[in-house]
Design an enzyme around this catalytic site. Structure first.
Site, PDB file in Angstrom:
ATOM      1  N   ASP A  55      -4.023   7.086   3.683  1.00 31.65           N
ATOM      2  CA  ASP A  55      -3.034   7.786   2.626  1.00 31.65           C
ATOM      3  C   ASP A  55      -2.803   9.264   2.982  1.00 31.65           C
ATOM      4  O   ASP A  55      -3.525   9.831   3.994  1.00 31.65           O
ATOM      5  CB  ASP A  55      -3.656   7.650   1.198  1.00 31.65           C
ATOM      6  CG  ASP A  55      -4.717   8.612   0.736  1.00 31.65           C
ATOM      7  OD1 ASP A  55      -4.819   9.514   1.310  1.00 31.65           O
ATOM      8  OD2 ASP A  55      -5.758   8.070   0.127  1.00 31.65           O
TER       9      ASP A  55
ATOM     10  N   GLN B 170     -11.199   8.412   6.724  1.00 32.94           N
ATOM     11  CA  GLN B 170     -10.789   7.003   7.033  1.00 32.94           C
ATOM     12  C   GLN B 170      -9.717   6.494   6.261  1.00 32.94           C
ATOM     13  O   GLN B 170      -9.200   5.344   6.509  1.00 32.94           O
ATOM     14  CB  GLN B 170     -12.083   6.250   6.608  1.00 32.94           C
ATOM     15  CG  GLN B 170     -13.386   6.628   7.375  1.00 32.94           C
ATOM     16  CD  GLN B 170     -14.597   5.895   6.714  1.00 32.94           C
ATOM     17  OE1 GLN B 170     -15.191   4.734   6.910  1.00 32.94           O
ATOM     18  NE2 GLN B 170     -15.348   6.723   5.829  1.00 32.94           N
TER      19      GLN B 170
ATOM     20  N   HIS C  72      -8.459   6.221  10.936  1.00 27.27           N
ATOM     21  CA  HIS C  72      -8.039   4.934  10.830  1.00 27.27           C
ATOM     22  C   HIS C  72      -6.473   4.790  10.728  1.00 27.27           C
ATOM     23  O   HIS C  72      -5.821   3.802  10.296  1.00 27.27           O
ATOM     24  CB  HIS C  72      -8.553   4.129   9.724  1.00 27.27           C
ATOM     25  CG  HIS C  72      -9.935   3.695   9.836  1.00 27.27           C
ATOM     26  ND1 HIS C  72     -11.012   3.689   8.734  1.00 27.27           N
ATOM     27  CD2 HIS C  72     -10.899   3.858  11.002  1.00 27.27           C
ATOM     28  CE1 HIS C  72     -12.265   3.283   9.249  1.00 27.27           C
ATOM     29  NE2 HIS C  72     -12.189   3.687  10.631  1.00 27.27           N
TER      30      HIS C  72
ATOM     31  N   ARG D  24       0.916  -1.255  -0.127  1.00 26.16           N
ATOM     32  CA  ARG D  24      -0.045   0.031   0.160  1.00 26.16           C
ATOM     33  C   ARG D  24       0.966   1.323   0.047  1.00 26.16           C
ATOM     34  O   ARG D  24       0.637   2.143  -0.606  1.00 26.16           O
ATOM     35  CB  ARG D  24      -0.726   0.014   1.301  1.00 26.16           C
ATOM     36  CG  ARG D  24      -1.810  -1.310   1.458  1.00 26.16           C
ATOM     37  CD  ARG D  24      -3.053  -1.278   0.708  1.00 26.16           C
ATOM     38  NE  ARG D  24      -2.961  -1.378  -0.750  1.00 26.16           N
ATOM     39  CZ  ARG D  24      -2.623  -2.589  -1.273  1.00 26.16           C
ATOM     40  NH1 ARG D  24      -2.517  -3.484  -0.378  1.00 26.16           N
ATOM     41  NH2 ARG D  24      -2.604  -2.721  -2.292  1.00 26.16           N
TER      42      ARG D  24
ATOM     43  N   THR E  59     -17.731   7.231   0.670  1.00 24.30           N
ATOM     44  CA  THR E  59     -17.477   6.040   1.701  1.00 24.30           C
ATOM     45  C   THR E  59     -18.631   5.274   1.713  1.00 24.30           C
ATOM     46  O   THR E  59     -19.802   5.811   1.454  1.00 24.30           O
ATOM     47  CB  THR E  59     -17.214   6.684   3.158  1.00 24.30           C
ATOM     48  OG1 THR E  59     -17.503   5.438   3.996  1.00 24.30           O
ATOM     49  CG2 THR E  59     -17.999   7.731   3.552  1.00 24.30           C
ATOM     50  N   SER E  60     -18.576   4.048   1.806  1.00 22.77           N
ATOM     51  CA  SER E  60     -19.534   3.133   1.866  1.00 22.77           C
ATOM     52  C   SER E  60     -20.461   3.070   3.136  1.00 22.77           C
ATOM     53  O   SER E  60     -21.458   2.501   2.833  1.00 22.77           O
ATOM     54  CB  SER E  60     -19.383   1.530   1.336  1.00 22.77           C
ATOM     55  OG  SER E  60     -18.511   1.088   2.279  1.00 22.77           O
TER      56      SER E  60
END
Ligand code: OAD
Length: 239
Positions: A90, A87, A105, A57, A180-181
């Site tokens: 990066d 969230q 996060h 990542r 965002t879901s």
């Protein structure tokens, strides 16, 4: 005094920078088992696998750049008092110029010793340090001799920054949610802390599971959706 905007972002804001989302088809959770690579139990079962996942990542992030949506969110600071709650792990909001960012996060470019967990009192910030886009491996130790782990909030761990995120949402005059879901709590429940008459805008090309009379869904990708959002703000200013 400037009006306050709280912006909650998820993986969709970075999708147009070439970073995979988690739950879209072809997303990260199609290719990896979330329990293996993004949970505290997964870390204790197979830390090498987890380190590899985050090394990959980090490498991906090194070659990504902020897109027009990150830049537009940073640009809101000209006229508004903006807090970004992300969230995402990066650093594309930082690189786009946003100055107040809550990383719910964690952060990909940071590491800390594995004994500084996200426990009730939170981890010790003093033990967190930056490794940029480098890799960490088994046997890489902190100055006090403890295995290093990614500075990520995994499933099964507390979310120490949730209180400051709630404060920012409660204080906001406008809440903007991008990409965002809304599947992962506590982040997914944050919008419920918005004031009774605070407008909520959601930018997402798909349906999202948020039902509230205050919500306007801008059904678009983040870059084009941010242009629409700017136009809405301009119209409000003109009224
Ligand atoms: P998801 O992958 O669950 O959701 C991504 C959202 O972005 C979906 O609603 C997509 O429709 C939307 N999307 C896709 N492309 C987009 C684009 N170009 N512009 C705007 N929206 C787009 O990602 P998150 O909701 O961020 O946590 O996931 C939340 C958490 O679950 C992550 O932080 C991660 C994951 O497991 C951990 O790893 C701890």
């Amino acid at each position: 005094m400037k009006k306050k905007i709280a912006v909650l972002t998820g993986a969709g804001v970075s999708a147009e920078s070439g970073i995979s989302t988690f739950r879209d088809s072809g997303g990260l959770w199609d290719n990896y088992n979330v329990e293996d690579v993004a949970s505290i139990d997964g870390w204790y079962r197979n830390p090498g696998l987890v380190l590899d996942f985050y090394n990959t990542r980090r490498k991906e992030l090194a070659s990504a750049s902020p897109n027009a949506a990150h830049l537009a969110i940073a640009g809101l600071e000209k006229d508004y008092d903006v807090t970004v709650i992300t969230q995402n792990v990066d650093n594309l909001h930082e690189r786009a110029g946003s100055t107040r960012i809550i990383h719910l996060h964690g952060e990909l470019t940071k590491v800390r010793p594995e004994d500084s967990c996200n426990d009730r009192d939170g981890f010790s910030e003093a033990k967190v340090f930056d490794i940029g886009y480098g890799e960490i491996h088994l046997g890489d130790l902190s100055p006090d001799g403890v295995q290093l782990r990614p500075h990520i909030v995994w499933f099964g761990e507390a979310v120490p920054k949730i209180e400051s995120a709630i404060d920012a949402v409660e204080a906001a005059d406008i809440l903007l949610i991008v990409g965002t879901s809304l599947q992962v709590y506590p982040a997914a429940g944050l919008y419920r802390y918005a004031g009774r008459n605070t407008p909520i805008y959601i930018i997402d090309p798909k349906d999202v599971p948020a039902y509230d009379r205050r919500i306007t869904h801008i059904r678009n990708v983040a870059t084009a959706g941010m242009e629409e959002f700017r136009r809405i703000l301009e119209r409000q200013k003109a009224d």
